[in-house]
Design an enzyme around this catalytic site. Structure first.
Site, mmCIF file in Angstrom:
data_model
loop_
_atom_site.group_PDB
_atom_site.id
_atom_site.type_symbol
_atom_site.label_atom_id
_atom_site.label_comp_id
_atom_site.label_asym_id
_atom_site.label_seq_id
_atom_site.Cartn_x
_atom_site.Cartn_y
_atom_site.Cartn_z
ATOM 1 N N SER A 17 -31.672 -0.007 7.506
ATOM 2 C CA SER A 17 -31.248 1.154 6.709
ATOM 3 C C SER A 17 -31.937 2.449 7.147
ATOM 4 O O SER A 17 -31.726 2.895 8.261
ATOM 5 C CB SER A 17 -31.489 0.846 5.236
ATOM 6 O OG SER A 17 -30.922 1.847 4.432
ATOM 7 N N ASP A 63 -27.856 7.961 6.139
ATOM 8 C CA ASP A 63 -29.041 7.216 6.578
ATOM 9 C C ASP A 63 -28.654 6.334 7.775
ATOM 10 O O ASP A 63 -27.522 6.413 8.272
ATOM 11 C CB ASP A 63 -29.640 6.413 5.417
ATOM 12 C CG ASP A 63 -28.734 5.300 4.930
ATOM 13 O OD1 ASP A 63 -27.511 5.423 5.089
ATOM 14 O OD2 ASP A 63 -29.248 4.304 4.401
ATOM 15 N N ASP A 122 -24.807 3.974 4.528
ATOM 16 C CA ASP A 122 -24.300 3.640 3.199
ATOM 17 C C ASP A 122 -24.643 4.742 2.203
ATOM 18 O O ASP A 122 -24.039 4.836 1.147
ATOM 19 C CB ASP A 122 -24.761 2.260 2.708
ATOM 20 C CG ASP A 122 -26.267 2.098 2.663
ATOM 21 O OD1 ASP A 122 -26.988 3.008 3.122
ATOM 22 O OD2 ASP A 122 -26.738 1.057 2.177
#
Ligand code: MG
Length: 454
Positions: free
Chosen positions: A97, A240, A244
């Site tokens: 992430s 990011d 998402d």
């Protein structure tokens, strides 16, 4: 199960690549997951340098447990979630992430594309540590397939869910900063298909993240802010590393907090659908409740964690949900935080309302927030929380919400005291009708923690 044997955090496993997260580790864990799924599993990854290594290991583990594998290539996490929900029995996303480039992680999905529930985490950990995953005979080993059309399908379906003509007619000027992450494969194409005049920053995928840190917080988005102002753009967008989350910059170059984006989209969704169920966490703004009240919505709050919000949206047939960090969930599209739908929706709002973003944001309810953290060893966390809850119950008439940590609700605001699941700290977060009160209330919360920790 002892803490030593816990592998999973709030959503999957996230570690330094080639430290704990070796090919051997990834392969065995994937075989344990495959033993639970026994079907066709989609696998995708973000552009990190360690992703191909881990992806091949994950694929091998899945095949050995008898699963078929569909390799989706490099794409955003929600792209994998979209594919799994439509076509497959499970999914694995290889991503860390927003974390720095040396990290990577594995996110495991259920058949709906939602992060797997705790029960399955525990079952996989038990297989990993105490038992053996299935290793099927040679004639039952799975096969590898590829699907390189899923990205287009994912983007096109998001476009089909908004008034694309209205967006094209508005001829919006947009600057997008993908942070060299997986959004580089979706965001610029989405914007062009919506007829925007697009300027891209950091939109060549690169696992060293040379452009900026992959976390879309204000200090990492200074270049985007500058370019939005210099070009006189209508909006700046940032994602990011696994695309998402979405952060907006208004036409004046102001960073728009995730709570504001959430509330703006919530308002539009409730208006369009004449009400509905909104799901968020206990740590998001009162503004979400205010908007729900005004537009016939009902708010359900879960503990912190995007997959808890997603699952609640599914179980309650919710309309819309999300978190305060720019992760918005559209349950009729993807059961998880999704960036393409968020962008499409925000552009639709700009196009239809015909107002600048700064004005749309200024029309939302205003609250003031303050966040602090304080160290506290893991073994003291339970005692600290129960002592604070007891003190509040016995000495005040403030309302308490114990969904996640201790949330104390007063007339003019609230404070939440939450233990971190991954670090030896407490987070303390207050929201009030003035900044001074928010600062005071956060300090009060930190004081309560200090009183009970040794
Ligand atoms: Mg992310």
């Amino acid at each position: 199960m002892s803490d030593k044997k816990r592998l999973f955090g709030t959503f999957g496993v996230r570690r330094t690549a080639n430290d704990v997260l070796t090919p051997e580790f990834a392969s065995r864990l994937a075989a344990c997951y495959g033993t639970q799924i026994k079907g066709t599993v989609a696998v995708g990854g973000d552009p990190r340098t360690s992703t191909p290594m881990l992806k091949e290991a994950v694929k091998a583990g899945l095949l050995s447990s008898g699963c078929d594998v569909v390799d989706l290539g490099i794409l955003p996490t929600p792209g994998v979630q979209y594919a799994v929900r439509k076509y497959y029995d499970g999914g694995v996303m290889i991503t860390a992430s927003h974390n720095p480039p040396q990290y990577n992680g594995l996110k495991f999905l259920d058949e709906f594309g939602i992060g797997i529930p705790d029960e399955m985490d525990f079952a996989i950990e038990k297989l990993y540590f105490d038992e053996e995953p299935d290793r099927v005979p040679f004639n039952e080993i799975g096969q590898i397939y590829h699907n390189d059309k899923i990205i287009d399908e994912y983007v096109d379906e998001a476009i089909s869910k908004v008034d694309a003509e209205a967006i094209r007619d508005a001829k919006l000027k947009v600057v997008v900063d993908c942070g060299c992450g997986a959004g580089s494969y979706t965001a610029p194409y989405l914007l062009r298909k919506l007829g925007c005049e697009v300027t891209t920053l950091n939109s060549q995928a690169d696992g060293f993240f040379p452009g900026r840190d992959p976390e879309p917080i204000e200090e990492n988005l200074q270049e985007l802010i500058k370019v939005v102002k210099e070009l006189g753009a209508d909006i700046g967008l940032a994602h990011d590393g696994d695309a998402d989350r979405t952060i907006c910059i208004d036409e004046k170059g102001n960073f728009v907090l995730g709570d504001k984006t959430f509330t703006l989209v919530e308002k539009q969704m409730l208006k369009e659908n004449d009400g509905g169920i909104i799901v968020t966490t206990v740590a998001t703004s009162q503004a979400i409740y205010d908007i729900a009240e005004e537009y016939n919505g009902e708010v359900i709050a879960t503990a912190v964690g995007d997959l808890l919000v997603a699952r609640k949206l599914k179980d309650e047939d919710g309309l819309f949900g999300g978190e305060e960090n720019g992760g918005l969930i559209f349950p009729d599209f993807v059961y998880g935080r999704d960036a393409v739908m968020t962008v499409a929706k925000i552009l639709e709002i700009l196009a239809k309302e015909k107002k600048p973003l700064s004005q749309l944001v200024s029309e939302l309810p205003v609250y003031y927030a303050k966040k602090m953290k304080i160290e506290c060893s893991d073994d003291q966390k339970e005692f600290v929380m129960s002592s604070i809850a007891e003190e509040i119950q016995n000495t005040t008439d403030f309302e308490l919400d114990l969904t996640d940590g201790v949330k104390i609700l007063k007339d003019d605001g609230w404070v939440i005291i939450r233990p971190s699941g991954t670090e030896p700290i407490f987070r303390c977060f207050a929201e009030c009708d003035s900044q001074e009160k928010a600062d005071e209330m956060t300090a009060w919360g930190i004081g309560l923690i200090k009183k009970y920790k040794k």
